[in-house]
Write a protein that holds these residues in place. Structure first.
Motif, PDB file in Angstrom:
ATOM      1  N   HIS A 271       0.851  -1.201   0.000  1.00 10.41           N
ATOM      2  CA  HIS A 271       0.000   0.000   0.000  1.00 10.41           C
ATOM      3  C   HIS A 271       0.881   1.242   0.000  1.00 10.41           C
ATOM      4  O   HIS A 271       2.099   1.175   0.149  1.00 10.41           O
ATOM      5  CB  HIS A 271      -0.961  -0.019   1.176  1.00 10.41           C
ATOM      6  CG  HIS A 271      -0.295  -0.068   2.523  1.00 10.41           C
ATOM      7  ND1 HIS A 271       0.424   0.981   3.048  1.00 10.41           N
ATOM      8  CD2 HIS A 271      -0.243  -1.064   3.438  1.00 10.41           C
ATOM      9  CE1 HIS A 271       0.879   0.642   4.232  1.00 10.41           C
ATOM     10  NE2 HIS A 271       0.505  -0.598   4.499  1.00 10.41           N
ATOM     11  N   ASP A 276      -2.692  11.191   4.163  1.00  6.47           N
ATOM     12  CA  ASP A 276      -3.816  11.785   4.895  1.00  6.47           C
ATOM     13  C   ASP A 276      -3.856  11.415   6.378  1.00  6.47           C
ATOM     14  O   ASP A 276      -4.508  12.090   7.164  1.00  6.47           O
ATOM     15  CB  ASP A 276      -5.147  11.416   4.212  1.00  6.47           C
ATOM     16  CG  ASP A 276      -5.322   9.913   4.015  1.00  6.47           C
ATOM     17  OD1 ASP A 276      -4.297   9.193   3.927  1.00  6.47           O
ATOM     18  OD2 ASP A 276      -6.469   9.448   3.965  1.00  6.47           O
ATOM     19  N   ARG A 282      -2.950   6.139  13.346  1.00  4.76           N
ATOM     20  CA  ARG A 282      -4.177   5.499  12.851  1.00  4.76           C
ATOM     21  C   ARG A 282      -3.914   4.434  11.801  1.00  4.76           C
ATOM     22  O   ARG A 282      -4.836   3.773  11.321  1.00  4.76           O
ATOM     23  CB  ARG A 282      -5.094   6.567  12.229  1.00  4.76           C
ATOM     24  CG  ARG A 282      -5.762   7.452  13.264  1.00  4.76           C
ATOM     25  CD  ARG A 282      -6.383   8.671  12.605  1.00  4.76           C
ATOM     26  NE  ARG A 282      -7.372   8.331  11.585  1.00  4.76           N
ATOM     27  CZ  ARG A 282      -7.846   9.191  10.702  1.00  4.76           C
ATOM     28  NH1 ARG A 282      -7.407  10.431  10.680  1.00  4.76           N
ATOM     29  NH2 ARG A 282      -8.746   8.804   9.816  1.00  4.76           N
ATOM     30  N   ALA A 283      -2.637   4.297  11.391  1.00  7.94           N
ATOM     31  CA  ALA A 283      -2.324   3.380  10.294  1.00  7.94           C
ATOM     32  C   ALA A 283      -2.520   1.926  10.699  1.00  7.94           C
ATOM     33  O   ALA A 283      -2.326   1.552  11.854  1.00  7.94           O
ATOM     34  CB  ALA A 283      -0.893   3.602   9.836  1.00  7.94           C
ATOM     35  N   ASP A 325      -9.333   2.036   8.876  1.00  5.14           N
ATOM     36  CA  ASP A 325      -9.484   1.630   7.481  1.00  5.14           C
ATOM     37  C   ASP A 325     -10.368   0.402   7.331  1.00  5.14           C
ATOM     38  O   ASP A 325     -10.940   0.177   6.271  1.00  5.14           O
ATOM     39  CB  ASP A 325      -8.112   1.350   6.850  1.00  5.14           C
ATOM     40  CG  ASP A 325      -7.331   0.300   7.623  1.00  5.14           C
ATOM     41  OD1 ASP A 325      -7.272   0.399   8.860  1.00  5.14           O
ATOM     42  OD2 ASP A 325      -6.788  -0.621   6.989  1.00  5.14           O
TER      43      ASP A 325
END
Ligand SMILES: Nc1ncnc2c1ncn2[C@@H]1O[C@H](COP(=O)(O)OP(=O)(O)OP(=O)(O)O)[C@@H](O)[C@H]1O
Ligand SMILES: Nc1ncnc2c1ncn2[C@@H]1O[C@H](COP(=O)(O)OP(=O)(O)OP(=O)(O)O)[C@@H](O)[C@H]1O
Ligand SMILES: [Mg+2]
Ligand SMILES: [Mg+2]
Lengths: 349, 348
Positions: A271, A276, A282-283, A325
């Motif tokens: 990826h 953003d 938050r990944a 995600d």
């Protein structure tokens, strides 16, 4: 016989490229999990500063490349080649310099990740050095462009050999060669001929062999993916099919990737750098972690790989702790902690 | 939806190329002609005295017949990979310059699929690209294959796609490419699509790289409307869309050119393993026949036939083998399934 099998070393050094964007955050997560699982790896970390490189210069230093060659293993987070600065693309540099001839992408339905497909367990083995990616194109006369696809016996044999080797090592049942030799009779025909030859050599391995046209393979993957297992194919088809498979199981944030080179392996998250959400904790580190697990299996560190994988799957299946995600609200740290806690539980039981 | 007609006058004679006996062509086209007959459609089929042969190319007889009828129904011709000859199917498209392959994949009520709400029209350049047949061995063990992209053919297919979108009240056209790698070739294709898109401000235009397109098709196929693409990507994307809505036995297609159209299954495979066993699903061919009737401006007949098929799937458990999911479905032969379609034709 035991004399020919070298004993696996007890300690490994792995070159780590944390990469850009969310790369350092997800690399940190992998390091913590490996540490907690007592994986015998020392990291040789190389920070690639893509913005510091002079125009026209390669972004990855010779020293960093030598490190991968020496260690035999590398793990790479996402990195982006700055556009329009005259740099050779990062991926191209790595592929050429490390001789990365096969790209391997397993895709497995992950329990608890909500998709329409719960029966996916396939592996794409993609030829990585030639085909449509030769960069050979020219304008014959205005309005007419020729683009050259190159297929060679050497590259085809090598990637097909690897597909069988992978299938045997990983207890898979079948290898399917994917092609369009009905139309590209010579080029894909050569690939198919090599696949058949390699299959013939491995006919006593217990691995079944089958060939499929690319459009049939694509059609089957979306209607009945359980019918496919390990698939081997030329470059462009591999590019397309591996993404298609990722689409079945929930996207690139979850799929591992490994590149086999001459004397080395480079595992990577496919990826992007996700600008953003950089620095926001938050990944989702799953893709990089799963890639690192492919590397562990290749090192014959299967028990550790197994433990970590089971922990990840259990956490995802429980669905309490997951990143944004895939529909959760947890941070990267919380998710990492949950995996580590789960490993402790599994080890205790 | 209908493929736009290049014909002004109404033809009543249609060329029938049944395909060879290594394929499902004969069974599927027989099914279609039975349905057309039962529905009292005022067309008649003509067949060549000598059918096409693998190594024989497209014969003068077939050329003459097609220049007369301008419309054909076709089953697949099987060319073994080992054969030196180019596939007859490709030769037919090239001979008649059938530059656009149009395939419409949509969910049908009563047909079980994972994804719902799929309704995609794929418009594929049908004459060049990777299908140019230009390959050579440089030295033993090294083969080069040429992909040809021309401005002329890219403009032509882009124009067809936008005209189609406009005529069928479609809202969006997506151009599929790999211009990040094939900068000149796919770059040219994309540029042509952009140029044409500018002339259709009311139709939304977007472009998407082929690998991402396939990922999107697997996860969120509902986002696509009309897609336009070079030959090989068209083949792959059509394969995926076909898989999404229930398989190759269901999805109709057509190859269109300036001088006529050839109707056949959207997935143009021989289905060799089914040939001659009486188990092929004739639906795709029957629906291709309905598309043909729209092309011939016989919309009422087309509606009736399409309705018979959809009613059959919605209201009965009759299926051919490729669609039988479990015991709740009745496994019918090609012939019995065709009879069931005929039984569902409403009296006109
Ligand atoms: N590992 C990840 N964890 C969480 N979200 C992710 C992850 N990878 C991708 N995403 C999300 O998916 C989106 C698209 O992915 P990706 O990063 O590949 O594309 P991008 O934003 O264009 O970045 P790049 O240009 O570096 O490829 C991102 O905007 C991000 O929100
Ligand atoms: N009209 C049809 N009805 C039912 N199934 C079909 C139909 N057309 C194609 N198929 C199926 O679609 C698939 C793809 O067809 P294709 O001819 O490529 O493969 P095949 O039948 O395995 O033949 P081959 O022996 O050439 O490999 C096959 O599994 C075939 O059964
Ligand atoms: Mg890709
Ligand atoms: Mg076939």
């Amino acid at each position: 016989s035991t004399a020919t099998t070298a004993a696996a070393p007890s300690q490994y050094t792995v070159t780590l490229f944390p990469g850009d964007g969310i790369g350092p955050e997800i690399a940190e997560s992998v390091k913590r999990i490996f540490n907690a699982a007592d994986v015998p790896i020392t990291w040789d970390t190389h920070i690639i500063d893509v913005h510091a490189a002079k125009p026209g210069e390669d972004l990855i230093s010779k020293e960093a490349l030598d490190s991968v060659r020496r260690n035999g293993f590398g793990l790479k987070g996402p990195m982006a080649t700055p556009i329009g600065k005259g740099h050779r693309s990062l991926n191209l540099t790595l592929r050429k310099e490390l001789g990365l001839y096969a790209n391997v992408r397993p895709c497995v339905s992950i329990p608890g990740v909500d998709t329409l497909y719960h029966d996916v367990d396939v592996v794409t083995v993609r030829e990585n050095t030639e085909g449509e990616y030769s960069g050979l194109e020219h304008v014959v006369f205005p309005g007419v462009v020729e683009s050259l696809k190159v297929i060679t016996r050497d590259a085809s044999m090598r990637v097909c050999e690897y597909a069988f080797e992978y299938a045997i090592q990983n207890n898979r049942k079948r290898v399917t060669a994917v092609h369009k030799a009905s139309v590209m009779k010579l080029s894909d025909g050569l690939f198919l001929e090599c696949a058949n030859e390699v299959a013939e050599r491995h006919k006593d391995s217990g691995i079944e062999f089958q060939t499929l046209l690319i459009d049939n393979a694509a059609s089957l993957l979306v209607s009945n993916p359980a019918l496919l297992d390990v698939m081997v194919m030329p470059n462009l088809y591999g590019d397309i099919i591996s993404d298609l498979c990722a689409g079945l199981i929930g996207g690139l944030g979850l799929t591992p990737s490994g590149n086999m080179g001459t004397g080395c392996m480079l595992a990577e998250a496919v990826h992007g750098t996700a600008p953003d959400i950089v620095g926001q904790n938050r990944a989702n580190p799953t893709a990089l972690l799963m890639s690192a697990l492919m590397m562990l299996r290749h090192m014959q560190l299967r028990p550790q790989a197994q433990l970590i994988e089971r922990s990840v799957y259990t956490v995802l299946q429980e669905g309490v702790v997951r990143t944004g995600d895939i529909g959760g609200t947890s941070t990267t740290t919380e998710y990492t902690d949950a995996i580590i806690r789960k490993m402790d539980q599994l080890r205790a039981s | 939806s209908f493929p736009m007609s290049a014909l002004e006058d109404h033809k009543t004679q249609v060329l029938l190329l049944r395909g060879d006996s290594d394929t499902i062509g004969k069974e599927a086209t027989t099914a279609l002609s039975q349905v057309l007959h039962a529905a009292n459609v005022p067309i008649s089929f003509v067949t060549p005295k000598v059918d096409l042969q693998i190594d024989g190319g497209v014969t003068q007889e077939v050329v003459d017949l097609f220049s007369e009828t301008r419309v054909a129904v076709k089953g697949p011709y099987f060319t073994p990979i080992s054969s030196k000859s180019e596939s007859l199917n490709i030769q037919i498209r090239r001979t008649f310059d059938l530059f656009a392959n149009v395939v419409h994949a949509y969910n049908m009520p009563g047909v079980h699929t994972r994804h719902k709400g799929v309704d995609i029209v794929m418009i594929r350049e049908n004459t060049e690209g990777e299908y140019s047949g230009l390959e050579h061995s440089v030295v033993p063990g090294v083969v080069e294959s040429l992909k040809i992209i021309t401005e002329e053919k890219s403009m032509r297919i882009a124009q067809y796609a936008f005209q189609y979108a406009l005529a069928n009240n479609r809202k969006k056209v997506t151009a599929v490419h790999k211009a990040n790698i094939m900068k000149s070739a796919d770059g040219l294709f994309l540029e042509c699509c952009r140029t044409v898109a500018n002339k259709y401000p009311f139709i939304h235009f977007e472009s998407m790289i082929v690998d991402n397109t396939c990922m999107q098709l697997a996860s969120r196929p509902q986002q696509f409307d009309v897609m336009v693409m070079p030959n090989l990507y068209g083949n792959i994307v059509t394969g995926i869309a076909t898989g999404l809505v229930g398989g190759p036995g269901l999805v109709p297609g057509v190859n269109v050119g300036m001088c006529g159209a050839v109707f056949e299954q959207g997935s143009r495979h021989a289905a060799k393993s089914l040939a001659g066993r009486g188990v092929a699903n004739p639906t795709a061919t029957i629906l291709s026949g309905a598309l043909m009737l729209r092309y011939l401006k016989m919309n009422d007949h087309a509606d009736r036939i399409e309705k018979a098929v959809t009613t059959l799937f919605r209201e009965t458990n009759y299926r051919t083998r490729d669609m039988v999911l479990d015991d709740s479905h009745k496994d019918l032969s090609t012939q019995d399934f065709t009879k069931a379609v005929i039984d569902h034709l409403e009296t006109s």
